[in-house]
Design a protein around this motif. Sequence first.
Motif, PDB file in Angstrom:
ATOM      1  N   VAL A 162      -5.182   4.409   5.721  1.00  0.00           N
ATOM      2  CA  VAL A 162      -4.457   3.624   4.715  1.00  0.00           C
ATOM      3  C   VAL A 162      -5.355   3.091   3.617  1.00  0.00           C
ATOM      4  O   VAL A 162      -4.907   2.285   2.797  1.00  0.00           O
ATOM      5  CB  VAL A 162      -3.689   2.450   5.395  1.00  0.00           C
ATOM      6  CG1 VAL A 162      -2.536   2.974   6.214  1.00  0.00           C
ATOM      7  CG2 VAL A 162      -4.634   1.608   6.232  1.00  0.00           C
ATOM      8  N   ARG A 218       0.832  -1.202   0.000  1.00  0.00           N
ATOM      9  CA  ARG A 218       0.000   0.000   0.000  1.00  0.00           C
ATOM     10  C   ARG A 218       0.864   1.248   0.000  1.00  0.00           C
ATOM     11  O   ARG A 218       1.871   1.309   0.715  1.00  0.00           O
ATOM     12  CB  ARG A 218      -0.912   0.005   1.234  1.00  0.00           C
ATOM     13  CG  ARG A 218      -1.983  -1.060   1.195  1.00  0.00           C
ATOM     14  CD  ARG A 218      -2.688  -1.197   2.543  1.00  0.00           C
ATOM     15  NE  ARG A 218      -3.859  -2.049   2.431  1.00  0.00           N
ATOM     16  CZ  ARG A 218      -3.828  -3.364   2.448  1.00  0.00           C
ATOM     17  NH1 ARG A 218      -2.670  -3.988   2.564  1.00  0.00           N
ATOM     18  NH2 ARG A 218      -4.925  -4.068   2.323  1.00  0.00           N
ATOM     19  N   LEU A 224      -8.939   2.924   9.911  1.00  0.00           N
ATOM     20  CA  LEU A 224      -8.702   2.341   8.583  1.00  0.00           C
ATOM     21  C   LEU A 224      -8.571   3.406   7.513  1.00  0.00           C
ATOM     22  O   LEU A 224      -7.903   3.210   6.494  1.00  0.00           O
ATOM     23  CB  LEU A 224      -9.849   1.390   8.232  1.00  0.00           C
ATOM     24  CG  LEU A 224      -9.794  -0.006   8.856  1.00  0.00           C
ATOM     25  CD1 LEU A 224     -11.090  -0.736   8.567  1.00  0.00           C
ATOM     26  CD2 LEU A 224      -8.605  -0.787   8.331  1.00  0.00           C
ATOM     27  N   HIS A 234      -0.257 -10.442   9.574  1.00  0.00           N
ATOM     28  CA  HIS A 234      -0.631  -9.319  10.426  1.00  0.00           C
ATOM     29  C   HIS A 234      -0.907  -9.794  11.853  1.00  0.00           C
ATOM     30  O   HIS A 234      -0.966 -11.000  12.119  1.00  0.00           O
ATOM     31  CB  HIS A 234      -1.839  -8.575   9.852  1.00  0.00           C
ATOM     32  CG  HIS A 234      -3.105  -9.379   9.778  1.00  0.00           C
ATOM     33  ND1 HIS A 234      -3.765  -9.867  10.886  1.00  0.00           N
ATOM     34  CD2 HIS A 234      -3.858  -9.767   8.708  1.00  0.00           C
ATOM     35  CE1 HIS A 234      -4.854 -10.507  10.529  1.00  0.00           C
ATOM     36  NE2 HIS A 234      -4.933 -10.487   9.209  1.00  0.00           N
ATOM     37  N   CYS A 258       2.106  -4.135   5.041  1.00  0.00           N
ATOM     38  CA  CYS A 258       1.045  -4.932   5.645  1.00  0.00           C
ATOM     39  C   CYS A 258       0.026  -3.963   6.230  1.00  0.00           C
ATOM     40  O   CYS A 258       0.403  -3.010   6.935  1.00  0.00           O
ATOM     41  CB  CYS A 258       1.596  -5.848   6.737  1.00  0.00           C
ATOM     42  SG  CYS A 258       0.327  -6.794   7.624  1.00  0.00           S
ATOM     43  N   LEU A 259      -1.248  -4.204   5.939  1.00  0.00           N
ATOM     44  CA  LEU A 259      -2.289  -3.288   6.398  1.00  0.00           C
ATOM     45  C   LEU A 259      -2.197  -3.050   7.892  1.00  0.00           C
ATOM     46  O   LEU A 259      -2.296  -1.910   8.362  1.00  0.00           O
ATOM     47  CB  LEU A 259      -3.664  -3.858   6.028  1.00  0.00           C
ATOM     48  CG  LEU A 259      -4.884  -3.097   6.549  1.00  0.00           C
ATOM     49  CD1 LEU A 259      -4.874  -1.656   6.066  1.00  0.00           C
ATOM     50  CD2 LEU A 259      -6.167  -3.797   6.113  1.00  0.00           C
TER      51      LEU A 259
END
Length: 323
Positions: free
Chosen positions: A321, A261, A318, A305, A271-272
């Motif tokens: 991102v 991302r 959230l 994650h 990684c989120l």
Amino acid sequence: MRDQFGRSIEYLRISVTDRCNFRCQYCMPLEGLPWLPKADILRYEEIADIVAQLAPLGLRRLRITGGEPTIRPELPRLVRLLRDIPGIEDIALSTNGVKLPQMAGALADAGLHRVNISADSLRPERVAAIARRDLGFALHTAALAAEQAGLGPIKVNVVVMRGINDDELGDFAALTREHPWHVRFIELMPVGELRDLTWEHVVPSDEILARLSAVDALLPDATPVQGNGPAAYYRYAGAPGSVGVITPMTHTYCEKCNRVRLTADGRLRTCLFGEHEVPLRDALRRGEPLAPLFTRALAEKPREHALLQLRVGGLRALSEVGG
């Protein structure tokens, strides 16, 4: 492009703004967040430059996200810039759909391929309650505008929250009998400061599928739905659309992760919900090549994650991102 665990990375999610015209309960605090200064946000030409440097390494698929990407001015111009980069095969957009009736045609003409529309209720008063804004959103209006513009396949993302909107599962699934739309039910992710929604509000995907199967038999969908995500798809017999589930809480899919991302201020997040980020913006503005930074980022991308341990990589929401 492979990370340290051998996963092929060809998909970049690009956040173009941290702002949004909604304040969805699971995504952003009601009061909003401290917004990024304009000077810190990547210009469209800078985003295109990053993509142009990564495409020769194997980057093929892009998704434009936010915040809400359609509130950033001249978004079709970015789509045109990305469309013209050799090697890029697919450009998608994630949106709350409010501005799609006005923008779908221009986005399609610029080179956008398809859209994902977030829609957590089919009832106007409940949409306003979940989004904590009343902007007159109606899923049918947004999806039909996208359909008429040729932006397909059309995917509808529904974050399922127990006691808030889970009584509409059947209504959403019924849309797939009438339209060639792909409704994906997403397990709620309790994140950061948004702790009014907890594990008690999570509806597991197995329960979602069981409730939908009680209405009519759901069959595994043998027809692949174009996209880059981890959804598992099913279909009612004879339905032109499909039902999908995305399971970040009960059946993690980190072993198949194919994405990284880019935040609106130019940080590459691998990684989120991880801690790992590599800053690209300042190197880009100094004229330094980005390939070494990207290679390093993939070498450090974590295996999985830590969302299930409620460690979310410093995220407050959230919306920071793009989900």
